[in-house]
Design a protein around this motif. Structure first.
Motif, mmCIF file in Angstrom:
data_model
loop_
_atom_site.group_PDB
_atom_site.id
_atom_site.type_symbol
_atom_site.label_atom_id
_atom_site.label_comp_id
_atom_site.label_asym_id
_atom_site.label_seq_id
_atom_site.Cartn_x
_atom_site.Cartn_y
_atom_site.Cartn_z
ATOM 1 N N GLY A 64 39.334 35.948 52.031
ATOM 2 C CA GLY A 64 40.285 35.738 50.937
ATOM 3 C C GLY A 64 41.718 35.967 51.378
ATOM 4 O O GLY A 64 42.635 35.279 50.934
ATOM 5 N N GLY A 65 41.921 36.924 52.275
ATOM 6 C CA GLY A 65 43.258 37.184 52.805
ATOM 7 C C GLY A 65 43.779 36.017 53.625
ATOM 8 O O GLY A 65 44.970 35.716 53.617
ATOM 9 N N THR A 66 42.880 35.338 54.322
ATOM 10 C CA THR A 66 43.275 34.159 55.101
ATOM 11 C C THR A 66 43.778 33.062 54.171
ATOM 12 O O THR A 66 44.836 32.471 54.411
ATOM 13 C CB THR A 66 42.086 33.646 55.929
ATOM 14 O OG1 THR A 66 41.608 34.705 56.752
ATOM 15 C CG2 THR A 66 42.488 32.476 56.801
ATOM 16 N N ALA A 67 43.046 32.806 53.109
ATOM 17 C CA ALA A 67 43.463 31.781 52.150
ATOM 18 C C ALA A 67 44.763 32.180 51.472
ATOM 19 O O ALA A 67 45.664 31.349 51.291
ATOM 20 C CB ALA A 67 42.363 31.553 51.113
ATOM 21 N N ALA A 68 44.907 33.452 51.106
ATOM 22 C CA ALA A 68 46.134 33.930 50.451
ATOM 23 C C ALA A 68 47.335 33.805 51.388
ATOM 24 O O ALA A 68 48.429 33.428 50.951
ATOM 25 C CB ALA A 68 45.963 35.371 49.994
#
Length: 70
Positions: free
Chosen positions: A18-22
């Motif tokens: 999720g951090g990658t997408a954010a």
């Protein structure tokens, strides 16, 4: 001749997909993948790297590789 200013590169350190997408949606230039950030960052699993790469799109990915010494 004066030196040209270097462009600012934004790198975000993440420990989940999720951090990658954010980071991508937030405008980061690249992502550093880590596991266990609370412990200073360790090498992520290959599964995490693959899932993060699928979410990264055009972002550059840096993968932390931790070395152990005994």
């Amino acid at each position: 001749m004066p030196e040209r200013p270097r462009p600012i590169v934004v790198e975000v350190c993440v420990n989940d997909v999720g951090g990658t997408a954010a980071a991508r949606l937030g405008g980061a230039d690249r992502v550093e993948l880590c596991a266990s950030l609370s412990e200073g960052g360790t090498t992520p699993t290959i599964g995490f790297v693959r899932r993060a790469a699928a979410q990264a799109g055009p972002l550059g990915l840096q993968v932390v590789g931790a070395m152990c010494s005994m």
